[in-house]
Design a protein around this motif. Sequence first.
Motif, PDB file in Angstrom:
ATOM      1  N   LEU A  13    -111.190 -77.304  -0.284  1.00 55.80           N
ATOM      2  CA  LEU A  13    -110.898 -78.578   0.348  1.00 55.80           C
ATOM      3  C   LEU A  13    -109.696 -78.363   1.234  1.00 55.80           C
ATOM      4  CD1 LEU A  13    -111.252 -81.644   0.617  1.00 55.80           C
ATOM      5  CD2 LEU A  13    -109.706 -81.892  -1.310  1.00 55.80           C
ATOM      6  N   LEU A  14    -109.874 -78.584   2.518  1.00 49.72           N
ATOM      7  CA  LEU A  14    -108.801 -78.307   3.458  1.00 49.72           C
ATOM      8  C   LEU A  14    -108.006 -79.547   3.832  1.00 49.72           C
ATOM      9  CD1 LEU A  14    -110.675 -75.753   5.695  1.00 49.72           C
ATOM     10  CD2 LEU A  14    -108.948 -75.299   3.983  1.00 49.72           C
ATOM     11  N   THR A  15    -108.365 -80.675   3.287  1.00 46.73           N
ATOM     12  CA  THR A  15    -107.584 -81.872   3.505  1.00 46.73           C
ATOM     13  C   THR A  15    -107.391 -82.567   2.179  1.00 46.73           C
ATOM     14  OG1 THR A  15    -109.477 -83.305   3.873  1.00 46.73           O
ATOM     15  CG2 THR A  15    -108.535 -82.225   5.812  1.00 46.73           C
ATOM     16  N   VAL A  16    -106.440 -83.439   2.134  1.00 46.36           N
ATOM     17  CA  VAL A  16    -106.190 -84.176   0.908  1.00 46.36           C
ATOM     18  C   VAL A  16    -106.515 -85.640   1.139  1.00 46.36           C
ATOM     19  CG1 VAL A  16    -104.526 -84.597  -0.929  1.00 46.36           C
ATOM     20  CG2 VAL A  16    -104.388 -82.515   0.370  1.00 46.36           C
ATOM     21  N   THR A  57    -114.202 -85.189   2.082  1.00 41.29           N
ATOM     22  CA  THR A  57    -113.450 -85.992   1.131  1.00 41.29           C
ATOM     23  C   THR A  57    -114.383 -86.629   0.102  1.00 41.29           C
ATOM     24  OG1 THR A  57    -111.769 -86.448   2.786  1.00 41.29           O
ATOM     25  CG2 THR A  57    -111.888 -87.968   0.916  1.00 41.29           C
ATOM     26  N   ALA A  60    -115.605 -84.014  -2.354  1.00 43.38           N
ATOM     27  CA  ALA A  60    -114.521 -83.649  -3.273  1.00 43.38           C
ATOM     28  C   ALA A  60    -114.316 -84.747  -4.311  1.00 43.38           C
ATOM     29  CB  ALA A  60    -113.228 -83.398  -2.503  1.00 43.38           C
ATOM     30  N   PHE A  71    -109.520 -78.477  -9.975  1.00 42.82           N
ATOM     31  CA  PHE A  71    -108.762 -78.694  -8.747  1.00 42.82           C
ATOM     32  C   PHE A  71    -107.402 -78.010  -8.834  1.00 42.82           C
ATOM     33  CE2 PHE A  71    -112.024 -81.693  -8.207  1.00 42.82           C
ATOM     34  CZ  PHE A  71    -111.995 -82.208  -6.931  1.00 42.82           C
ATOM     35  N   ASP A  73    -103.878 -77.537  -6.706  1.00 34.47           N
ATOM     36  CA  ASP A  73    -102.973 -77.964  -5.644  1.00 34.47           C
ATOM     37  C   ASP A  73    -102.110 -76.756  -5.296  1.00 34.47           C
ATOM     38  OD1 ASP A  73    -100.878 -79.012  -4.122  1.00 34.47           O
ATOM     39  OD2 ASP A  73    -100.395 -80.599  -5.542  1.00 34.47           O
ATOM     40  N   SER A 101    -105.219 -82.337 -11.403  1.00 35.79           N
ATOM     41  CA  SER A 101    -105.200 -81.037 -10.725  1.00 35.79           C
ATOM     42  C   SER A 101    -104.053 -80.190 -11.265  1.00 35.79           C
ATOM     43  CB  SER A 101    -105.065 -81.211  -9.209  1.00 35.79           C
ATOM     44  OG  SER A 101    -103.838 -81.818  -8.865  1.00 35.79           O
ATOM     45  N   TYR A 139    -106.658 -77.297  -2.694  1.00 34.99           N
ATOM     46  CA  TYR A 139    -106.282 -78.255  -1.661  1.00 34.99           C
ATOM     47  C   TYR A 139    -104.793 -78.188  -1.392  1.00 34.99           C
ATOM     48  CZ  TYR A 139    -104.424 -81.539  -5.163  1.00 34.99           C
ATOM     49  OH  TYR A 139    -103.718 -82.136  -6.149  1.00 34.99           O
ATOM     50  N   CYS A 140    -104.445 -78.669  -0.224  1.00 32.68           N
ATOM     51  CA  CYS A 140    -103.043 -78.723   0.179  1.00 32.68           C
ATOM     52  C   CYS A 140    -102.806 -80.082   0.831  1.00 32.68           C
ATOM     53  CB  CYS A 140    -102.752 -77.559   1.138  1.00 32.68           C
ATOM     54  SG  CYS A 140    -101.019 -77.447   1.659  1.00 32.68           S
ATOM     55  N   THR A 142    -103.577 -82.346   4.924  1.00 29.95           N
ATOM     56  CA  THR A 142    -104.227 -82.309   6.212  1.00 29.95           C
ATOM     57  C   THR A 142    -103.564 -81.253   7.100  1.00 29.95           C
ATOM     58  OG1 THR A 142    -104.757 -84.650   6.032  1.00 29.95           O
ATOM     59  CG2 THR A 142    -104.836 -83.691   8.246  1.00 29.95           C
TER      60      THR A 142
END
Length: 146
Positions: A13-16, A57, A60, A71, A73, A101, A139-140, A142
Amino acid sequence: MWQAMKGMEVVLLLTVGLLGIAEPAWAGGVDEPAGYRLDEYRAPVPDTLQGATVVTTEEAEALWRGKKAVFFDVMPDTPRPTNLPAGTIWRDKVRKDIPGSIWLANVGYGAISEETANYFRQGHAAAAGTDKSRAILFYCMTNCWM
């Protein structure tokens, strides 16, 4: 980091955008990197990544609600600045993460120390266990290459 996950389905996942933390922002036309991205971590990301599945999103959130993925982070830690005057009160930034997460701070950099790599492997093993079929999702934020 990827050696620790060989043979495992990797979901990225490249956006939060999940749970309203941020809005998703896919960047069409951004090329996949040939290897680890070692600079410009705060930049638009591709909507595909070889060896992984990039999820929306909504996808996810479905994985999270169905407890179908672990998940992680990978947002870096913000250390206390070394040049603060004596007596200055330092408060860590409030972190907005996806509930449940696992925070593995600083493991998303392309080049990490062996100590950080071991920290990642141990954290990953503790959370994901030995089930190589279980999806894992990193994930991180956006526009983050972590």
